[in-house]
Design an enzyme around this catalytic site. Structure first.
Site, PDB file in Angstrom:
ATOM      1  N   ASN A 188       0.687  -0.729   0.184  1.00 54.35           N
ATOM      2  CA  ASN A 188      -0.053  -0.039   0.339  1.00 54.35           C
ATOM      3  C   ASN A 188       0.624   0.956  -0.088  1.00 54.35           C
ATOM      4  O   ASN A 188      -0.222   2.022  -0.283  1.00 54.35           O
ATOM      5  CB  ASN A 188      -0.742   0.117   1.012  1.00 54.35           C
ATOM      6  N   CYS A 214     -16.046  -3.766  -5.090  1.00 53.13           N
ATOM      7  CA  CYS A 214     -15.098  -5.059  -5.423  1.00 53.13           C
ATOM      8  C   CYS A 214     -15.166  -5.704  -4.052  1.00 53.13           C
ATOM      9  O   CYS A 214     -16.864  -5.784  -3.293  1.00 53.13           O
ATOM     10  CB  CYS A 214     -13.462  -4.194  -4.873  1.00 53.13           C
ATOM     11  N   PRO A 250     -16.967   4.189  -2.549  1.00 56.25           N
ATOM     12  CA  PRO A 250     -17.281   4.937  -3.377  1.00 56.25           C
ATOM     13  C   PRO A 250     -16.152   6.010  -3.616  1.00 56.25           C
ATOM     14  O   PRO A 250     -14.664   5.722  -2.877  1.00 56.25           O
ATOM     15  CB  PRO A 250     -17.695   5.785  -2.734  1.00 56.25           C
ATOM     16  N   ILE A 251     -16.248   7.095  -4.514  1.00 56.62           N
ATOM     17  CA  ILE A 251     -14.855   7.200  -4.606  1.00 56.62           C
ATOM     18  C   ILE A 251     -15.213   9.015  -4.854  1.00 56.62           C
ATOM     19  O   ILE A 251     -14.442  10.330  -4.998  1.00 56.62           O
ATOM     20  CB  ILE A 251     -13.943   7.366  -5.909  1.00 56.62           C
ATOM     21  N   ASP A 308      -7.215  -4.225   7.559  1.00 59.63           N
ATOM     22  CA  ASP A 308      -6.404  -4.761   6.727  1.00 59.63           C
ATOM     23  C   ASP A 308      -5.810  -6.019   8.164  1.00 59.63           C
ATOM     24  O   ASP A 308      -5.675  -7.165   7.124  1.00 59.63           O
ATOM     25  CB  ASP A 308      -5.454  -3.952   6.327  1.00 59.63           C
ATOM     26  N   ILE A 338     -14.718  -0.067   9.194  1.00 62.28           N
ATOM     27  CA  ILE A 338     -14.729   1.283   8.118  1.00 62.28           C
ATOM     28  C   ILE A 338     -15.276   0.258   7.104  1.00 62.28           C
ATOM     29  O   ILE A 338     -15.149   1.360   6.045  1.00 62.28           O
ATOM     30  CB  ILE A 338     -13.066   0.835   7.859  1.00 62.28           C
ATOM     31  N   ARG A 364      -2.063 -10.510  -4.813  1.00 64.56           N
ATOM     32  CA  ARG A 364      -2.490  -9.639  -4.686  1.00 64.56           C
ATOM     33  C   ARG A 364      -1.347  -8.876  -3.852  1.00 64.56           C
ATOM     34  O   ARG A 364      -0.345  -7.578  -4.013  1.00 64.56           O
ATOM     35  CB  ARG A 364      -3.868  -8.746  -4.535  1.00 64.56           C
TER      36      ARG A 364
HETATM   37  C1  UD1 Z   1      -6.974   2.200   1.626  1.00 60.40           C
HETATM   38  C2  UD1 Z   1      -5.911   0.833   1.373  1.00 60.40           C
HETATM   39  C3  UD1 Z   1      -6.956  -0.747   2.255  1.00 60.40           C
HETATM   40  C4  UD1 Z   1      -6.854  -0.512   3.309  1.00 60.40           C
HETATM   41  C5  UD1 Z   1      -8.474   0.985   3.474  1.00 60.40           C
HETATM   42  C6  UD1 Z   1      -8.007   1.296   4.932  1.00 60.40           C
HETATM   43  C7  UD1 Z   1      -4.250   0.955  -0.414  1.00 60.40           C
HETATM   44  C8  UD1 Z   1      -4.267   0.755  -1.647  1.00 60.40           C
HETATM   45  N1  UD1 Z   1      -5.704  -0.128   0.674  1.00 60.40           N
HETATM   46  O1  UD1 Z   1      -7.673   1.772   1.117  1.00 60.40           O
HETATM   47  O2  UD1 Z   1      -5.887  -1.932   1.658  1.00 60.40           O
HETATM   48  O3  UD1 Z   1      -7.893  -2.039   3.710  1.00 60.40           O
HETATM   49  O4  UD1 Z   1      -7.053   2.026   3.457  1.00 60.40           O
HETATM   50  O5  UD1 Z   1      -7.607   1.342   5.504  1.00 60.40           O
HETATM   51  O6  UD1 Z   1      -3.930   1.359   0.098  1.00 60.40           O
HETATM   52  N2  UD1 Z   1     -14.840   5.780   1.429  1.00 60.40           N
HETATM   53  C9  UD1 Z   1     -15.578   7.118   0.334  1.00 60.40           C
HETATM   54  N3  UD1 Z   1     -15.556   7.854   0.082  1.00 60.40           N
HETATM   55  C10 UD1 Z   1     -14.160   8.060  -0.700  1.00 60.40           C
HETATM   56  C11 UD1 Z   1     -12.927   6.815  -0.354  1.00 60.40           C
HETATM   57  C12 UD1 Z   1     -13.141   6.788   0.689  1.00 60.40           C
HETATM   58  O7  UD1 Z   1     -16.585   6.377   0.940  1.00 60.40           O
HETATM   59  O8  UD1 Z   1     -13.925   8.978  -1.591  1.00 60.40           O
HETATM   60  C13 UD1 Z   1     -14.612   5.280   2.645  1.00 60.40           C
HETATM   61  C14 UD1 Z   1     -14.651   3.720   1.732  1.00 60.40           C
HETATM   62  O9  UD1 Z   1     -15.470   2.822   1.233  1.00 60.40           O
HETATM   63  C15 UD1 Z   1     -14.034   3.012   3.048  1.00 60.40           C
HETATM   64  C16 UD1 Z   1     -13.415   4.400   3.883  1.00 60.40           C
HETATM   65  O10 UD1 Z   1     -14.044   5.121   3.342  1.00 60.40           O
HETATM   66  O11 UD1 Z   1     -15.705   2.339   3.678  1.00 60.40           O
HETATM   67  C17 UD1 Z   1     -12.033   3.677   3.868  1.00 60.40           C
HETATM   68  O12 UD1 Z   1     -11.591   3.899   3.049  1.00 60.40           O
HETATM   69  P1  UD1 Z   1     -10.226   4.478   2.435  1.00 60.40           P
HETATM   70  O13 UD1 Z   1      -9.504   4.892   3.677  1.00 60.40           O
HETATM   71  O14 UD1 Z   1     -10.265   5.234   0.836  1.00 60.40           O
HETATM   72  O15 UD1 Z   1      -9.731   2.525   1.768  1.00 60.40           O
HETATM   73  P2  UD1 Z   1      -8.408   3.007   0.693  1.00 60.40           P
HETATM   74  O16 UD1 Z   1      -7.720   4.383   0.171  1.00 60.40           O
HETATM   75  O17 UD1 Z   1      -9.419   2.873  -0.914  1.00 60.40           O
END
Ligand code: UD1
Length: 418
Positions: free
Chosen positions: A23, A116, A122-123, A306, A328, A398
């Site tokens: 990560n 996934c 969501p982004i 994780d 989370i 992965r």
């Molecule tokens: C990263 C890690 C993943 C880890 C996660 C939480 C990488 C490649 N992956 O994932 O292994 O499990 O951090 O520690 O580094 N969310 C929203 N909107 C957004 C972005 C996130 O609602 O725009 C929500 C997600 O759905 C989730 C939560 O926020 O429920 C945490 O997501 P996020 O911290 O963004 O995790 P990732 O960056 O996807």
């Protein structure tokens, strides 16, 4: 590999070398798109997710070479800003390329990452922040079409949740933006600090790495650097758990004990002894683990989501009842059904899982459901009576380099069937 067959019941003993953090490596590879010059990224794990990031870099026009665990990226030839759908689908976290591509090329075209195995991903936070920095984003037909009129513009951004990916995307967009960007409620994960360290070595000006307020002063250009990726704290926790479930004792080499601080008390509560010493860590497990009272996943420095499945595998064979609360991700208990095939007693109700430890699991055919869920099955198989067959191993590939070899090296009895 197509099938991993593990004969359970063998105590693990010996030393395991921990690889660089997946990560960290992924956002750092994305960041290399911004750099004029060669980046030597050392301790880069050899994983399918890293291969997917390298494929994206090559598609964009970067020259990428791997020499052992060093990946050398030269982004001077970047000639496009699109990522084909097939590459986007290979790795959900490819969205982290968005900020870097937009900042480098002034535009980006990529498909929307779908859901996934952990549920919807969501982004919205990524997109809202990038819009604040001046990126125009049109969402159409499952694609994101982005363009910037000139350089992106720094400004203050408050995240409603400290998203790791959104914080990374903001950093990548902000380091070469015009003016200063402040991120409030930024993610504080060690991988964010590592990305900041890489960017700083390339000439970026960032303050507050590892804190919840990040301040970035935009610079005109970044130069090449040599950077060593931090040790993988989740791989570390995985081998700690492997020692724990087998009543074994392992020395983990090249670890960062500080980064696993949030999981250590839980291992200790379950009866393990842990001795960190100069970048190494010795873990010794009791003959039978004790239950852990409550594991609640939280953003760093809280307990990492994780590692939830890993601790659950331990709780399955511990004495007593353990409770897990996943805060989370919405759907991060897919491994439970597979653990139950091995005889685990787990009840899931929404975000809560209650695990009643049993004395002995027994072998069964199981399938990996996701990366860390798959690791939990490996852990359960190491302690189960008989030969457990694990399939859908691409999930494990992965995130774990040389998993079978490392386990075999410390006394696990297993074979890989192609
Ligand atoms: C990263 C890690 C993943 C880890 C996660 C939480 C990488 C490649 N992956 O994932 O292994 O499990 O951090 O520690 O580094 N969310 C929203 N909107 C957004 C972005 C996130 O609602 O725009 C929500 C997600 O759905 C989730 C939560 O926020 O429920 C945490 O997501 P996020 O911290 O963004 O995790 P990732 O960056 O996807």
């Amino acid at each position: 590999m197509t099938k991993l067959v593990i004969e359970g019941g063998h105590r693990l003993n010996g030393a395991v070398h921990i690889h660089g953090a997946k990560n960290s490596a992924l956002p750092i590879l994305a960041a290399s798109v911004l750099v004029n010059g060669e980046c030597y990224i050392e301790n880069c794990p050899d994983l399918s997710d890293v291969a997917a990031a390298v494929a994206i870099l090559r598609h964009l026009g970067c020259h990428v070479q791997r020499e052992g665990h060093t990946v050398i990226v030269d982004a001077s030839g970047v000639c496009r800003g699109d990522i084909p759908d097939a590459l986007m689908r290979e790795m959900r976290s490819s969205i982290v390329f968005l900020g870097a591509i937009a900042a480098r090329t002034g535009g980006a075209h990529l498909s929307f990452p779908g859901g996934c195995e952990l549920g919807p991903r969501p982004i919205d936070l990524h997109l809202a922040a990038l819009r604040q920095l001046g990126l125009h984003i049109r969402e159409e037909g499952g694609c994101l079409h982005c363009h910037a009129a000139g350089r992106l513009k720094g400004r203050a951004i408050s995240l409603s949740f400290p998203s790791v990916g959104a914080t990374e995307n903001i950093l990548l967009a902000a380091v070469t933006a015009e003016g200063s960007t402040t991120v409030y409620n930024a993610a504080r994960e060690p991988e964010i600090s590592d990305l900041c360290a890489f960017l700083t070595a390339c000439g970026a000006r960032i303050r507050g790495a590892g804190e919840s307020t990040l301040i970035v002063e935009g610079v005109e250009a970044l130069h090449g650097c040599t950077h060593r990726v931090i040790p993988d704290r989740i791989e570390t926790a995985t081998y700690m758990a492997a020692a724990a479930v087998t009543g074994g004792s392992l020395v983990l080499k090249e670890v960062c004990p500080e980064h696993v601080q949030s999981v250590l008390p839980f291992f200790e509560e379950m009866g393990c002894g842990i001795t960190p010493w100069r970048g190494e860590m010795l873990i010794s497990a009791p003959a039978r683990l004790r239950r852990v009272k409550t594991v609640r996943t939280l953003p760093y420095p809280g307990f990492p989501t994780d590692a939830q499945a890993l601790l659950m595998a331990m709780a399955c064979v511990a004495e007593g009842t353990s409770v897990f609360i996943e805060t989370i991700f919405e759907s991060r208990y897919k491994h439970v059904g597979e653990l139950m095939r091995l005889g685990a007693r787990v009840k899931v109700e929404g975000r809560v899982a209650v695990v009643e430890g049993v004395e002995q699991l027994s072998a069964a055919p199981v399938e990996c459901t996701d990366l860390r869920g798959g690791a939990a099955l490996v852990l359960a198989a190491l302690t189960a009576q008989g030969e457990t067959e694990i399939t859908n191993l691409y999930h494990l590939e992965r995130g774990y380099e040389a998993l079978a070899e490392s386990l075999q090296g410390v006394g696990a009895v297993l074979r890989v069937e192609k």
